[in-house]
Design an enzyme around this catalytic site. Structure first.
Site, PDB file in Angstrom:
ATOM      1  N   ASN A   8      18.469   9.189  -5.111  1.00 18.70           N
ATOM      2  CA  ASN A   8      18.004   8.362  -3.981  1.00 18.70           C
ATOM      3  C   ASN A   8      17.029   7.461  -4.386  1.00 18.70           C
ATOM      4  O   ASN A   8      16.006   7.979  -4.449  1.00 18.70           O
ATOM      5  CB  ASN A   8      17.770   9.379  -2.740  1.00 18.70           C
ATOM      6  CG  ASN A   8      17.374   8.663  -1.576  1.00 18.70           C
ATOM      7  OD1 ASN A   8      17.481   7.445  -1.490  1.00 18.70           O
ATOM      8  ND2 ASN A   8      16.718   9.420  -0.704  1.00 18.70           N
ATOM      9  N   LYS A  10      15.587   5.205  -2.814  1.00 16.45           N
ATOM     10  CA  LYS A  10      14.678   4.704  -1.465  1.00 16.45           C
ATOM     11  C   LYS A  10      14.391   3.284  -1.513  1.00 16.45           C
ATOM     12  O   LYS A  10      15.305   2.420  -2.187  1.00 16.45           O
ATOM     13  CB  LYS A  10      13.566   5.671  -1.403  1.00 16.45           C
ATOM     14  CG  LYS A  10      13.849   7.140  -1.479  1.00 16.45           C
ATOM     15  CD  LYS A  10      12.703   8.115  -1.265  1.00 16.45           C
ATOM     16  CE  LYS A  10      13.305   9.287  -1.266  1.00 16.45           C
ATOM     17  NZ  LYS A  10      12.452  10.361  -0.737  1.00 16.45           N
ATOM     18  N   HIS A  95      18.629  10.646   6.211  1.00 15.34           N
ATOM     19  CA  HIS A  95      17.500  11.111   5.603  1.00 15.34           C
ATOM     20  C   HIS A  95      16.531  11.335   6.449  1.00 15.34           C
ATOM     21  O   HIS A  95      16.223  10.453   7.467  1.00 15.34           O
ATOM     22  CB  HIS A  95      17.435   9.973   4.332  1.00 15.34           C
ATOM     23  CG  HIS A  95      16.486  10.640   3.714  1.00 15.34           C
ATOM     24  ND1 HIS A  95      15.110  10.572   3.830  1.00 15.34           N
ATOM     25  CD2 HIS A  95      16.650  11.265   2.361  1.00 15.34           C
ATOM     26  CE1 HIS A  95      14.711  10.819   2.815  1.00 15.34           C
ATOM     27  NE2 HIS A  95      15.476  11.477   1.843  1.00 15.34           N
ATOM     28  N   GLU A  97      13.504  10.614   6.303  1.00 11.25           N
ATOM     29  CA  GLU A  97      12.595   9.515   6.418  1.00 11.25           C
ATOM     30  C   GLU A  97      13.097   8.669   7.487  1.00 11.25           C
ATOM     31  O   GLU A  97      12.271   8.021   8.314  1.00 11.25           O
ATOM     32  CB  GLU A  97      12.458   8.740   5.030  1.00 11.25           C
ATOM     33  CG  GLU A  97      11.591   9.527   3.986  1.00 11.25           C
ATOM     34  CD  GLU A  97      11.874   9.360   2.710  1.00 11.25           C
ATOM     35  OE1 GLU A  97      12.595   8.305   2.268  1.00 11.25           O
ATOM     36  OE2 GLU A  97      11.366  10.260   1.780  1.00 11.25           O
ATOM     37  N   GLU A 168      17.462  19.075   2.798  1.00  6.00           N
ATOM     38  CA  GLU A 168      16.272  18.705   2.033  1.00  6.00           C
ATOM     39  C   GLU A 168      15.018  19.058   3.121  1.00  6.00           C
ATOM     40  O   GLU A 168      14.815  18.409   4.051  1.00  6.00           O
ATOM     41  CB  GLU A 168      16.204  16.988   2.090  1.00  6.00           C
ATOM     42  CG  GLU A 168      17.230  16.818   1.151  1.00  6.00           C
ATOM     43  CD  GLU A 168      17.067  15.160   0.563  1.00  6.00           C
ATOM     44  OE1 GLU A 168      16.658  15.044  -0.660  1.00  6.00           O
ATOM     45  OE2 GLU A 168      17.073  14.238   1.429  1.00  6.00           O
ATOM     46  N   GLY A 174       9.205  14.649  -1.999  1.00  8.03           N
ATOM     47  CA  GLY A 174       8.040  13.796  -2.325  1.00  8.03           C
ATOM     48  C   GLY A 174       6.741  14.598  -2.574  1.00  8.03           C
ATOM     49  O   GLY A 174       5.696  13.946  -2.788  1.00  8.03           O
ATOM     50  N   SER A 213      11.827  17.449  -4.381  1.00  7.47           N
ATOM     51  CA  SER A 213      11.027  17.671  -5.631  1.00  7.47           C
ATOM     52  C   SER A 213      11.858  18.396  -6.727  1.00  7.47           C
ATOM     53  O   SER A 213      11.469  19.090  -7.607  1.00  7.47           O
ATOM     54  CB  SER A 213       9.859  18.436  -5.335  1.00  7.47           C
ATOM     55  OG  SER A 213       8.875  17.644  -4.396  1.00  7.47           O
TER      56      SER A 213
HETATM   57  P1  PGA Z   1      11.974  13.676  -3.820  1.00 10.65           P
HETATM   58  O1  PGA Z   1      12.932  13.119  -2.763  1.00 10.65           O
HETATM   59  O2  PGA Z   1      13.019  14.258  -4.943  1.00 10.65           O
HETATM   60  O3  PGA Z   1      11.106  12.681  -4.283  1.00 10.65           O
HETATM   61  O4  PGA Z   1      11.481  14.818  -3.148  1.00 10.65           O
HETATM   62  C1  PGA Z   1      14.366  13.610  -2.284  1.00 10.65           C
HETATM   63  C2  PGA Z   1      14.918  12.926  -1.293  1.00 10.65           C
HETATM   64  O5  PGA Z   1      13.888  12.395  -0.332  1.00 10.65           O
HETATM   65  O6  PGA Z   1      16.319  12.711  -1.264  1.00 10.65           O
END
Ligand code: PGA
Length: 249
Positions: A8, A10, A95, A97, A168, A174, A213
């Site tokens: 992903n 982003k 997602h 976000e 997630e 993140g 992560s």
């Molecule tokens: P990350 O993000 O691996 O940077 O924690 C995962 C995601 O948001 O899909």
């Protein structure tokens, strides 16, 4: 069931950066085992270039969002047919976000999932609890609500390979704080139970990805856990070397 290793990206990468990353990734994934599938969720602006870079490769391409209509007066939105037209076979929906920053509701996510599937895209529906919800004992209710609401309008005859759930935990995205094995096992068992409730036996064939992560040095251990059928990787997927190590872990 093939494991799904998904990147992903982003809101990262110019068109040429995306192309360079994929060319490097293609070379490194020549030896991808047959029982693994790789998908890259790239920003809309780079999708057409990504499709060109991936020509002849088994790496699948996906969009990070879509609007639940084929076309029309929806300024700023992108439809499932537009994603298909750019070479996508997948789309991410819901997602955290987007839920948190864009205010996406379960009701909207439900329409997106159904419309994307009906349009011929494979869907990765993202779910996950915040730290406050977890600390407040709401893990089961939040995850169950997000799954049930997200899948409410899905045709029950949809092929199992077309629906994946990405668990997630918001507090692990993140942050460098990966969920422990026990937390992953508990959440993934709950997701599996919900999938079986909705789809009966085919629910066993749907992939449940872990995200939050994930990186090269924890991917193998997470993939070995029960009911973990893949990973959704953010930060560690931006670099071809790092993501290829995860895909081959
Ligand atoms: P990350 O993000 O691996 O940077 O924690 C995962 C995601 O948001 O899909």
């Amino acid at each position: 069931m093939k494991l799904l290793l998904a990147a992903n990206w982003k809101m990262n990468k110019s068109r040429s950066e995306a192309e360079q990353t994929l060319l490097a990734l293609k070379g490194r994934l020549d030896a991808l085992p047959n029982e693994r599938e790789v998908a890259v969720f790239a920003p809309f602006t780079a999708l057409a270039d990504c499709a060109k870079a991936l020509a002849g490769s088994p790496i699948a391409l996906g969009g990070q969002n879509c609007y639940p209509a084929g076309q029309g007066a929806f300024t700023g939105e992108i439809s499932p047919p537009m994603l298909l037209d750019c070479g996508c076979s997948y789309v991410l929906v819901g997602h955290s976000e987007r839920r948190a920053l864009m205010g996406e509701s379960d009701a909207l996510i439900c329409r997106k999932v159904a419309h994307a599937l009906d349009s011929g895209l494979k869907v990765v529906l993202c779910i996950g609890e915040t730290l406050e919800e977890r600390d407040d004992g709401q893990l089961v209710s939040v995850l169950s609500r997000q799954i049930m609401a997200g899948l409410a309008q899905v045709d029950k005859a949809t092929p199992a390979a077309n629906i994946s759930i990405a668990y997630e935990p918001v507090w692990a995205i993140g942050t460098g704080r990966v969920a422990g094995a026990e937390a992953i096992l508990e959440a993934h068992a709950l997701v599996r139970k919900n999938l079986l409730d909705v789809f009966s036996a085919p629910g066993n064939e749907m992939r449940i990805l872990y995200g939050g992560s994930a990186k090269a040095d924890n991917a193998k251990a997470i993939l070995a856990l029960d009911n973990v059928n893949g990973l959704l990787v953010g930060g560690a997927s931006l670099d071809a070397e790092s993501f290829s190590r995860i895909a081959l872990a």
